[in-house]
Scaffold this motif. Sequence first.
Motif, PDB file in Angstrom:
ATOM      1  N   ILE A 203       0.800  -1.352  -0.068  1.00  0.00           N
ATOM      2  CA  ILE A 203      -0.251   0.057   0.018  1.00  0.00           C
ATOM      3  C   ILE A 203       0.889   1.162   0.026  1.00  0.00           C
ATOM      4  O   ILE A 203       1.942   1.314   0.770  1.00  0.00           O
ATOM      5  CB  ILE A 203      -0.930   0.008   1.132  1.00  0.00           C
ATOM      6  N   LEU A 204       0.552   1.993  -0.852  1.00  0.00           N
ATOM      7  CA  LEU A 204       1.414   3.555  -0.969  1.00  0.00           C
ATOM      8  C   LEU A 204       0.286   4.381  -0.560  1.00  0.00           C
ATOM      9  O   LEU A 204      -0.704   4.704  -1.350  1.00  0.00           O
ATOM     10  CB  LEU A 204       1.692   3.891  -2.235  1.00  0.00           C
ATOM     11  N   ALA A 205       0.694   5.015   0.788  1.00  0.00           N
ATOM     12  CA  ALA A 205      -0.298   6.085   1.344  1.00  0.00           C
ATOM     13  C   ALA A 205       0.241   7.455   1.119  1.00  0.00           C
ATOM     14  O   ALA A 205       1.466   7.758   1.337  1.00  0.00           O
ATOM     15  CB  ALA A 205      -0.161   5.963   2.854  1.00  0.00           C
ATOM     16  N   MET A 206      -0.661   8.149   0.224  1.00  0.00           N
ATOM     17  CA  MET A 206       0.060   9.527  -0.281  1.00  0.00           C
ATOM     18  C   MET A 206      -0.496  10.463   0.441  1.00  0.00           C
ATOM     19  O   MET A 206      -1.700  10.783   0.424  1.00  0.00           O
ATOM     20  CB  MET A 206      -0.231   9.832  -1.552  1.00  0.00           C
ATOM     21  N   GLY A 207       0.301  11.123   1.371  1.00  0.00           N
ATOM     22  CA  GLY A 207      -0.263  12.433   2.290  1.00  0.00           C
ATOM     23  C   GLY A 207      -0.472  12.165   3.682  1.00  0.00           C
ATOM     24  O   GLY A 207      -0.824  10.954   3.888  1.00  0.00           O
ATOM     25  N   THR A 208      -0.555  13.081   4.350  1.00  0.00           N
ATOM     26  CA  THR A 208      -0.796  12.909   5.625  1.00  0.00           C
ATOM     27  C   THR A 208      -2.065  12.408   6.081  1.00  0.00           C
ATOM     28  O   THR A 208      -2.307  11.403   6.997  1.00  0.00           O
ATOM     29  CB  THR A 208      -0.774  14.243   6.534  1.00  0.00           C
ATOM     30  N   VAL A 209      -3.166  12.771   5.552  1.00  0.00           N
ATOM     31  CA  VAL A 209      -4.412  12.241   5.791  1.00  0.00           C
ATOM     32  C   VAL A 209      -4.652  10.638   5.440  1.00  0.00           C
ATOM     33  O   VAL A 209      -5.130   9.913   6.491  1.00  0.00           O
ATOM     34  CB  VAL A 209      -5.787  12.833   4.888  1.00  0.00           C
ATOM     35  N   ALA A 210      -4.073  10.363   4.622  1.00  0.00           N
ATOM     36  CA  ALA A 210      -4.056   8.664   4.198  1.00  0.00           C
ATOM     37  C   ALA A 210      -3.144   8.051   5.194  1.00  0.00           C
ATOM     38  O   ALA A 210      -3.694   6.996   5.650  1.00  0.00           O
ATOM     39  CB  ALA A 210      -3.580   8.368   2.593  1.00  0.00           C
ATOM     40  N   PHE A 231      -0.103  -2.370   7.412  1.00  0.00           N
ATOM     41  CA  PHE A 231      -1.536  -2.253   7.847  1.00  0.00           C
ATOM     42  C   PHE A 231      -2.090  -3.744   7.449  1.00  0.00           C
ATOM     43  O   PHE A 231      -2.109  -4.398   6.639  1.00  0.00           O
ATOM     44  CB  PHE A 231      -2.260  -1.568   6.925  1.00  0.00           C
ATOM     45  N   ARG A 232      -2.556  -4.366   8.770  1.00  0.00           N
ATOM     46  CA  ARG A 232      -3.172  -5.608   8.654  1.00  0.00           C
ATOM     47  C   ARG A 232      -2.097  -6.466   8.172  1.00  0.00           C
ATOM     48  O   ARG A 232      -2.418  -7.437   7.221  1.00  0.00           O
ATOM     49  CB  ARG A 232      -4.293  -5.677   8.215  1.00  0.00           C
ATOM     50  N   GLY A 233      -0.932  -6.333   8.443  1.00  0.00           N
ATOM     51  CA  GLY A 233       0.342  -7.181   7.879  1.00  0.00           C
ATOM     52  C   GLY A 233       0.988  -6.945   6.406  1.00  0.00           C
ATOM     53  O   GLY A 233       1.706  -7.597   6.028  1.00  0.00           O
ATOM     54  N   ILE A 234      -0.066  -5.940   5.713  1.00  0.00           N
ATOM     55  CA  ILE A 234       0.347  -5.506   4.358  1.00  0.00           C
ATOM     56  C   ILE A 234       1.553  -4.249   4.495  1.00  0.00           C
ATOM     57  O   ILE A 234       0.991  -3.309   5.335  1.00  0.00           O
ATOM     58  CB  ILE A 234      -0.652  -5.042   3.600  1.00  0.00           C
ATOM     59  N   PRO A 235       2.561  -4.662   3.848  1.00  0.00           N
ATOM     60  CA  PRO A 235       3.628  -3.390   3.842  1.00  0.00           C
ATOM     61  C   PRO A 235       2.872  -2.143   3.570  1.00  0.00           C
ATOM     62  O   PRO A 235       2.369  -2.205   2.565  1.00  0.00           O
ATOM     63  CB  PRO A 235       4.633  -3.844   3.025  1.00  0.00           C
ATOM     64  N   LEU A 236       2.996  -1.096   4.119  1.00  0.00           N
ATOM     65  CA  LEU A 236       2.632   0.276   3.575  1.00  0.00           C
ATOM     66  C   LEU A 236       3.775   1.246   3.846  1.00  0.00           C
ATOM     67  O   LEU A 236       4.281   1.261   4.761  1.00  0.00           O
ATOM     68  CB  LEU A 236       1.450   0.435   4.591  1.00  0.00           C
ATOM     69  N   VAL A 237       3.762   1.821   2.690  1.00  0.00           N
ATOM     70  CA  VAL A 237       4.933   2.894   2.493  1.00  0.00           C
ATOM     71  C   VAL A 237       3.901   4.435   2.505  1.00  0.00           C
ATOM     72  O   VAL A 237       3.257   4.398   1.668  1.00  0.00           O
ATOM     73  CB  VAL A 237       5.750   2.805   1.151  1.00  0.00           C
ATOM     74  N   VAL A 238       4.515   5.318   3.025  1.00  0.00           N
ATOM     75  CA  VAL A 238       3.956   6.679   3.379  1.00  0.00           C
ATOM     76  C   VAL A 238       4.856   7.829   2.239  1.00  0.00           C
ATOM     77  O   VAL A 238       6.086   7.567   2.409  1.00  0.00           O
ATOM     78  CB  VAL A 238       4.013   7.096   4.663  1.00  0.00           C
ATOM     79  N   THR A 239       4.186   8.500   1.346  1.00  0.00           N
ATOM     80  CA  THR A 239       5.216   9.463   0.836  1.00  0.00           C
ATOM     81  C   THR A 239       4.154  10.703   0.584  1.00  0.00           C
ATOM     82  O   THR A 239       3.135  10.799   1.240  1.00  0.00           O
ATOM     83  CB  THR A 239       5.662   8.938  -0.427  1.00  0.00           C
ATOM     84  N   TYR A 240       4.769  11.826  -0.037  1.00  0.00           N
ATOM     85  CA  TYR A 240       4.062  12.835  -0.212  1.00  0.00           C
ATOM     86  C   TYR A 240       2.797  13.030  -1.131  1.00  0.00           C
ATOM     87  O   TYR A 240       2.916  11.954  -2.103  1.00  0.00           O
ATOM     88  CB  TYR A 240       4.959  14.134  -0.773  1.00  0.00           C
ATOM     89  N   HIS A 241       1.813  13.839  -0.970  1.00  0.00           N
ATOM     90  CA  HIS A 241       0.794  13.696  -1.999  1.00  0.00           C
ATOM     91  C   HIS A 241       1.108  14.308  -3.224  1.00  0.00           C
ATOM     92  O   HIS A 241       1.810  15.263  -3.126  1.00  0.00           O
ATOM     93  CB  HIS A 241      -0.300  14.541  -1.145  1.00  0.00           C
ATOM     94  N   PRO A 242       0.808  13.852  -4.172  1.00  0.00           N
ATOM     95  CA  PRO A 242       1.252  14.548  -5.439  1.00  0.00           C
ATOM     96  C   PRO A 242       0.852  15.871  -5.664  1.00  0.00           C
ATOM     97  O   PRO A 242       1.282  16.849  -6.270  1.00  0.00           O
ATOM     98  CB  PRO A 242       0.449  13.693  -6.531  1.00  0.00           C
TER      99      PRO A 242
END
Length: 270
Positions: A203-210, A231-242
């Motif tokens: 999962i790629l979470a883009m931005g603070t809200v995500a 997130f529930r075992g799934i790797p999740l990477v956070v980055t800036y929103h486009p």
Amino acid sequence: MTDPRELLARYLEQRWALGETSYTFSSEGEAVELMASPNTQAPAQQPGPVRADGAEQWRKGAPDIPGPGIDIPVPSTDLFVGDPLADKDLDQLGELIRACDQCALCGERTNAVPGEGPAHADLMVVGEGPGAKEDQQGRPFVGRAGELLNDILAAIDCPRPTVFIANVVKCRPPGNRNPEGEEIAACLPYLYRQIAVIQPKVILAMGTVAAQALLEVRGPLSSMRNKVHRFRGIPLVVTYHPAALLRNPNWKKPTWDDVRIARRLLAGER
Ligand code: URA
């Protein structure tokens, strides 16, 4: 050497550019750390729009250097227990979302935006919420931020049609304001169920809200990016929103570093 107070002021400007109107330091130490941080970069004097005309263009100036070590925190608790949407597939979720009246945003929308992409995509991108164009078309990331997102995805060899793209809230917050806590809380079960159905590899979470919606943490984006969460075992990477990158091209480089972590995870590397 740059004055630490100037560094701090720049950092707060970055937060503002991300749409935050207030920021509380968790400790005095955090402020001191930020003032000393080489990652605190000034917004460009006149940022101007980033041209979204292809992956190569997007990657320009972002050398392919080795990534940082990956820190994997303890998996989050089971958020799906008692999920009332537990038997719904993506089409059924789409229908429910289009008819949803669980928060005030439903009164403002032209179209709800459930999300789109393959039902078993390896990569799932999570944004914040629809903007004006998305509201008109009922599709996620179809405006300028979407063009940039397409280039980012192409740059990590995940063309948009192979990716499931969703948002935390499925209806447009008026004036593109940040979604409020109650709106997010009302909409999150849809996103959780989408993730449960799709079971992406990353999962790629883009931005603070995500990031905050999926990780249930509070903190600056700079403290969440550049690592692997779960997130529930799934790797999740956070980055800036486009959309933040359109305002501040200085964040392209850290974003490139983050999406390369996602690419490595997709390739089965750690
Ligand atoms: N920004 C988002 O977070 N999502 C969209 O779908 C479009 C812009």
